[in-house]
Write a protein that holds these residues in place. Sequence first.
Motif, PDB file in Angstrom:
ATOM      1  N   TYR A   1       9.448   6.147   0.728  1.00  0.00           N
ATOM      2  CA  TYR A   1       8.912   4.881   1.242  1.00  0.00           C
ATOM      3  C   TYR A   1       8.263   5.024   2.624  1.00  0.00           C
TER       4      TYR A   1
ATOM      5  N   LYS B   1       1.893  -7.571   8.073  1.00  0.00           N
ATOM      6  CA  LYS B   1       2.311  -6.337   7.421  1.00  0.00           C
ATOM      7  C   LYS B   1       3.377  -5.665   8.266  1.00  0.00           C
TER       8      LYS B   1
ATOM      9  N   LYS C   1      -0.330  -4.139  -5.785  1.00  0.00           N
ATOM     10  CA  LYS C   1      -1.160  -3.457  -4.802  1.00  0.00           C
ATOM     11  C   LYS C   1      -1.874  -4.477  -3.926  1.00  0.00           C
TER      12      LYS C   1
ATOM     13  N   ARG D   1       5.444   6.015   3.771  1.00  0.00           N
ATOM     14  CA  ARG D   1       4.061   5.562   3.934  1.00  0.00           C
ATOM     15  C   ARG D   1       3.840   4.144   3.413  1.00  0.00           C
ATOM     16  N   THR D   2       4.868   3.561   2.816  1.00  0.00           N
ATOM     17  CA  THR D   2       4.706   2.258   2.175  1.00  0.00           C
ATOM     18  C   THR D   2       4.668   1.140   3.210  1.00  0.00           C
TER      19      THR D   2
ATOM     20  N   THR E   1       0.860  -1.178   0.000  1.00  0.00           N
ATOM     21  CA  THR E   1       0.000   0.000   0.000  1.00  0.00           C
ATOM     22  C   THR E   1       0.899   1.230   0.000  1.00  0.00           C
ATOM     23  N   HIS E   2       0.477   2.251  -0.743  1.00  0.00           N
ATOM     24  CA  HIS E   2       1.205   3.522  -0.842  1.00  0.00           C
ATOM     25  C   HIS E   2       2.622   3.342  -1.387  1.00  0.00           C
ATOM     26  N   TYR E   3       2.769   2.474  -2.388  1.00  0.00           N
ATOM     27  CA  TYR E   3       4.096   2.310  -2.981  1.00  0.00           C
ATOM     28  C   TYR E   3       4.397   3.517  -3.863  1.00  0.00           C
ATOM     29  N   PRO E   4       5.620   4.067  -3.787  1.00  0.00           N
ATOM     30  CA  PRO E   4       5.941   5.280  -4.564  1.00  0.00           C
ATOM     31  C   PRO E   4       6.052   4.978  -6.056  1.00  0.00           C
TER      32      PRO E   4
END
Length: 318
Positions: A216, A231, A297, A218-219, A176-179
Amino acid sequence: MTGILPPDAEPARPENRVDATLARIFPVWERLAGRVLPVWLVRALTEFLAFGIKQAWACLFGGLMLAGIIATAFWPGVLPIARYDFLFLWAILIQTSFLLTRLERPREALVILIFHIVGTGMELFKTAAGSWVYPEESVIRLAILGGSVPLFSGFMYAAVGSYLARTVRTFDFQFTHYPPRWATVLLAILIYGNFFTHHYLPDIRYALFALAAILYGRTVVHYRVWRWQHKMPLLLGFFLVALFIWLAENIGTATSAWLYPDQQEGWRIVSFAKMGSWYLLMLISWVLVTLVHRPRKLGERLGEARQQIRFAQRQHTP
């Protein structure tokens, strides 16, 4: 247990075979352990055991390389050729066997080769600059522009790439939230350039650490070990990988495979500051791996064979 993989699935995929083997073994273990332990503890121990087995599987290339380094240090004079030459041939044998047995895919091997070349180029520059030395003689080596590097050294970088590529598949990484990948590629280029330019220009590694944290920060990586989905922040995962590389480097220098200037009069622990360098190098390897394994994702569908295995895992309760 039979019937985990459909006949037309991909049973030859090594990660599928590992999961299928565990699916046959774990029910027996859980039945036996369930006679004396609470169900929740049995499940937790099963998850922990699966994690260890899969991590060992992912580390296979690096583990075999490290085993070769240790073995050749304790058995000097036994080999008919120079130690570094043997390690180069040993690495070639490992890589070839991985391709023949499909432990690595051709596209992954290409990316790992690129990181091998990237690492060897940096090794030549760094040995010329006196950052570290390879104290033993060998025939299979490069000596260019003042640098002298046995060719086995590049496989130590390849081992990092191999581990990351195998981990993505073994644990079914999703994010999730991968740049954006273009931004991560730019970061990798800046990191690699700084390994050279900091000898002549200001060192920008702290700015690179900050940029990595921004990209990264937020990833979150989501991964399945066995029965449960887990996770963790991706930056924490990067730190843990860099820590284990640093530990492996201490083993490598303790066996005199290579030495830093402060170790040539007698071995001492590798400076903890070196872990920052490995952290940055590992980011380069990770970016290269994502060019082959596009970051999925969270919730993106798995292939049929993997879904069948996950279904089988969920059926096994003590």
